[in-house]
Design a protein around this motif. Sequence first.
Motif, mmCIF file in Angstrom:
data_model
loop_
_atom_site.group_PDB
_atom_site.id
_atom_site.type_symbol
_atom_site.label_atom_id
_atom_site.label_comp_id
_atom_site.label_asym_id
_atom_site.label_seq_id
_atom_site.Cartn_x
_atom_site.Cartn_y
_atom_site.Cartn_z
ATOM 1 N N LEU A 93 -1.230 -3.087 2.823
ATOM 2 C CA LEU A 93 0.025 -3.219 3.561
ATOM 3 C C LEU A 93 0.739 -1.876 3.664
ATOM 4 O O LEU A 93 1.256 -1.510 4.725
ATOM 5 N N ALA A 94 0.751 -1.131 2.548
ATOM 6 C CA ALA A 94 1.407 0.182 2.565
ATOM 7 C C ALA A 94 0.696 1.132 3.516
ATOM 8 O O ALA A 94 1.346 1.880 4.271
ATOM 9 N N ALA A 95 -0.639 1.107 3.504
ATOM 10 C CA ALA A 95 -1.390 1.986 4.395
ATOM 11 C C ALA A 95 -1.149 1.627 5.856
ATOM 12 O O ALA A 95 -1.119 2.505 6.731
ATOM 13 N N ALA A 125 9.489 -4.664 5.749
ATOM 14 C CA ALA A 125 9.537 -6.053 5.289
ATOM 15 C C ALA A 125 8.257 -6.443 4.565
ATOM 16 O O ALA A 125 7.146 -6.192 5.051
ATOM 17 N N GLY A 126 8.402 -7.039 3.411
ATOM 18 C CA GLY A 126 7.244 -7.525 2.658
ATOM 19 C C GLY A 126 6.597 -6.506 1.762
ATOM 20 O O GLY A 126 5.725 -6.855 0.948
ATOM 21 N N LEU A 127 6.972 -5.230 1.890
ATOM 22 C CA LEU A 127 6.384 -4.222 1.013
ATOM 23 C C LEU A 127 6.830 -4.466 -0.427
ATOM 24 O O LEU A 127 8.022 -4.603 -0.696
ATOM 25 N N PRO A 128 5.877 -4.520 -1.355
ATOM 26 C CA PRO A 128 6.277 -4.730 -2.748
ATOM 27 C C PRO A 128 6.892 -3.463 -3.336
ATOM 28 O O PRO A 128 6.679 -2.361 -2.852
ATOM 29 N N ARG A 129 7.677 -3.646 -4.385
ATOM 30 C CA ARG A 129 8.253 -2.503 -5.083
ATOM 31 C C ARG A 129 7.156 -1.802 -5.881
ATOM 32 O O ARG A 129 6.245 -2.430 -6.422
ATOM 33 N N HIS A 130 7.247 -0.500 -5.936
ATOM 34 C CA HIS A 130 6.260 0.298 -6.665
ATOM 35 C C HIS A 130 6.163 -0.165 -8.114
ATOM 36 O O HIS A 130 5.061 -0.319 -8.665
ATOM 37 N N ALA A 131 7.313 -0.416 -8.737
ATOM 38 C CA ALA A 131 7.313 -0.836 -10.138
ATOM 39 C C ALA A 131 6.623 -2.176 -10.309
ATOM 40 O O ALA A 131 5.923 -2.409 -11.303
ATOM 41 N N ASP A 132 6.804 -3.079 -9.347
ATOM 42 C CA ASP A 132 6.163 -4.391 -9.434
ATOM 43 C C ASP A 132 4.651 -4.270 -9.282
ATOM 44 O O ASP A 132 3.889 -5.030 -9.902
ATOM 45 N N PHE A 159 3.388 6.090 -1.161
ATOM 46 C CA PHE A 159 4.347 5.622 -0.150
ATOM 47 C C PHE A 159 5.228 4.510 -0.716
ATOM 48 O O PHE A 159 6.436 4.461 -0.454
ATOM 49 N N LEU A 160 4.618 3.619 -1.509
ATOM 50 C CA LEU A 160 5.407 2.557 -2.126
ATOM 51 C C LEU A 160 6.432 3.112 -3.108
ATOM 52 O O LEU A 160 7.477 2.500 -3.339
#
Length: 885
Positions: A93-95, A125-132, A159-160
Amino acid sequence: MPQTWTGRTGWTLTCDGTRLTLAADGRTETFDGLEAARIGVSRLGPRRALTVAATDDAPARRLPGLTGRDASEITEAVARIVTRGKLRGALLLAAERRPYFERLLATRVRKQRWIAHDDAAAILAGLPRHADVLALLTPAERGGLETLLSPEERTALAFLAQDHLAQVSRANDEILRRELATGRPFFARVEKSPLTEEQARAVISHDNRVRVIAAAGSGKTSVMVARAAYAIRRGFVRPERVLMLAFNADAAKELQERVDSRLGALGLPHAGLKASTFHSFGLALIGEATGRKPRIAPWVEGGRDVEKVQEIVDRLRDQDLDFRFKWDLFRLLYGKVSAAADGGEPDSYDPTAKRAGFGTYRGETVRSEDERLVADWLFLHGVDYRYDEPYPRNVADHAHGRYRASFHYPAAGVWHEHWSVRADGSPVEDVRGYGDVMAWKRKVHADHGTALVETAWHSIMDHSGFEALARDLERHGVALDWNPDRPLPGAEPLEHERLARLMRTFMSHVKSGAVTRESLRDRVAANPAFDTARTRLFVDLYWRIHDAWQSELEATRTVDFDDMLLQAAALVEHDPRLARWDLVMVDEFQDTSRARARLTKALLRDRGTHLLAVGDDWQAINRFAGADLSVMTDFAAYFGPALTRRLQTTFRTTQTTADVAGRFVSRNPAQITKSVRSARGAGGAPVTVVRVARHDAVPAAVEAHLARLSASSRPAAAGRTTVDVLGRYGFDQKLVPARRFDGLDVRFRTVHRSKGLEADHIVLPNVTSGTYGFPSTIPDDPVLTLAMADGDAYRHAEERRLLYVALTRARQTVTLVTVTGRESPFVLELLEDPDVEVVDADGVPAGEVRVCPGCGEGTLVRRDGRYGEFYGCSTFPRCHETARV
């Protein structure tokens, strides 16, 4: 490239980067992503084997014949595939989103077009948090990411980790910088006076939701006009898709005239651009959606809504004896209960008994508010009673003094003790041995055979105890004759008109908040402080009036403003095609009701709509009319993520006036912080307090001040000097002299009606303490909190903002007139300000004003007493502070 390992017993394991394929015992299995964790390596002495974990459908297996080197490579491959499997969805998703996001920033900066929050949010929208994402991994997996992930995957993970909104903000800062430079000629011409940088910044910030906090006289109308011109000039919107909503007809007319004039002067198209009041807009919208434009009830449109409530009440009182009794009961008894949790402040003094307390309808002073309720109830029932009556027998002993009963009914020979206890029997005040005193008094009556009736604080304050009191008195032969029209020689009751106004205010909040019978009942039940006989009586009366009001609307085929706004909002919510505006601007946003807020929100489509809301929380003075300040202060909670811009340069007041007014209103920490600067620079006349000896000297002091202004005013050729005399109440107009003053144009307005206006000089003629002083100490009835937004808990919060409005109407000077010994607590605060001076009626600097050290809300005034002169607090009997002369 795929990698294959072969066991000495004939099995093979192949890794192609994202999965493992095992061929053994004549069959082939594939292990994708997290499934690869089933593959492992075991060691038994020098021998190593490939292991396959069991599943519900297959047992565990052990495949021998694995070399040590292959074991290490397989372990690394499994770790790499499992880690990638855990991160696969997030990294894909990030890519996918990264190039879109970077292209958005680069393109918008190049085109100098603001990056709206919703445009960025749609990509993110929908991108998860890097920490998660990292939380999915074991510590070992997190430590080996550099070797476990491909370069592309590491880029996606990075990127995240970025602060995307901060990147948007930095890009917008660059867009803003470029627009300020390239748009300088436009911003210099869009209004008659060039826009300031802070005004231009608010115009350029073309986000989806922008809250502009505009100080008094800071040019908020210029920002709205310029925003329309800017958006049309840049091609962001078409004129017919711009909507400007104002609080009243005058403001809407000014907006329309200004936008037509300025866009016409710039040669910009403006046909179809609409400026309207909320009410006119809502009516037109309903007409468009339903084919029938509703008509506002004439009594509402004409401002006679409180009179209509009074008409309804009069009719109900004539038709229904139960309603009449309940209305009079609330007005005469329940309505007098203080809103203060501590039972209110004393308002009377008995010089004979030397007792401060509460004045009754009969004219005496009793000790507490609950005793006043009993006394007034008795008076209205025609009961002959004695208050604080001595017991006829000498019952004093070593532990008790002379016995005085709360009430005595001489005709029936009945005594009445009113106990200051809660429902659990504990004393209201921390009085040691109070229970022993109660027991002793009961024993006195038992020993001497005298009749005793009893009431308690808790049942009188919630009015549940009156029914039992009536039964007890009638049982002892005390006749009760309820007469609400009985002449009242003492205290004043709650007037019919004021109770009608309370009902109308409650109605506005009920309707604006779409409060139903059921939800109101739930609110009462959920809060023990409101679940009282008083509240239940009020709510019962309210719904009777509400139903009659609605019946009148139906009979005349009309609507009121609140119903109309909610109907308009519901129509747009049901059919979003009605919301055809791309740019919506709302003026005086601090005065927005929940109904207006709902309609505004309905006009905002999921994406592509831009809201500009302009207002000043320091000037929020219309809560009584249904305004909900939280709509502005909690803007993002109502409308979504928002950008805030501030207009802090005033073109109206001097810096001195701006400083005094700002320091005064900012004593309330709930106000949004602003630092107001005058466009004129530093300086300006001090704010003046004129202090006179008596209230009847106020008109002469106002006249003398106007005469001094007249003598120092500019020549007539330069135009007349304007003076606005601003009263807290309409009846303050009697303090304004009738004669004309050379060179002056003197007008009277109430402070509420002065909002949005200005004058060279401002005079406030009656800034005193008291019920009808400034601040007004007429409390909001506590029942209003059932229907309206939570108020500001700071003392006199709205009255403080009202005085701020008055102070900031002035272009040159502000003068407040007060009375010695009756100074408003606001005056006492202002006297602490170094930019405020005190003069007498002749304009001569006055002596020091001594603020009461006891309460801080009164002044020490000279008085005569039994032992000569002394200083006492001006708020007596509320405060008993004294000092020697």
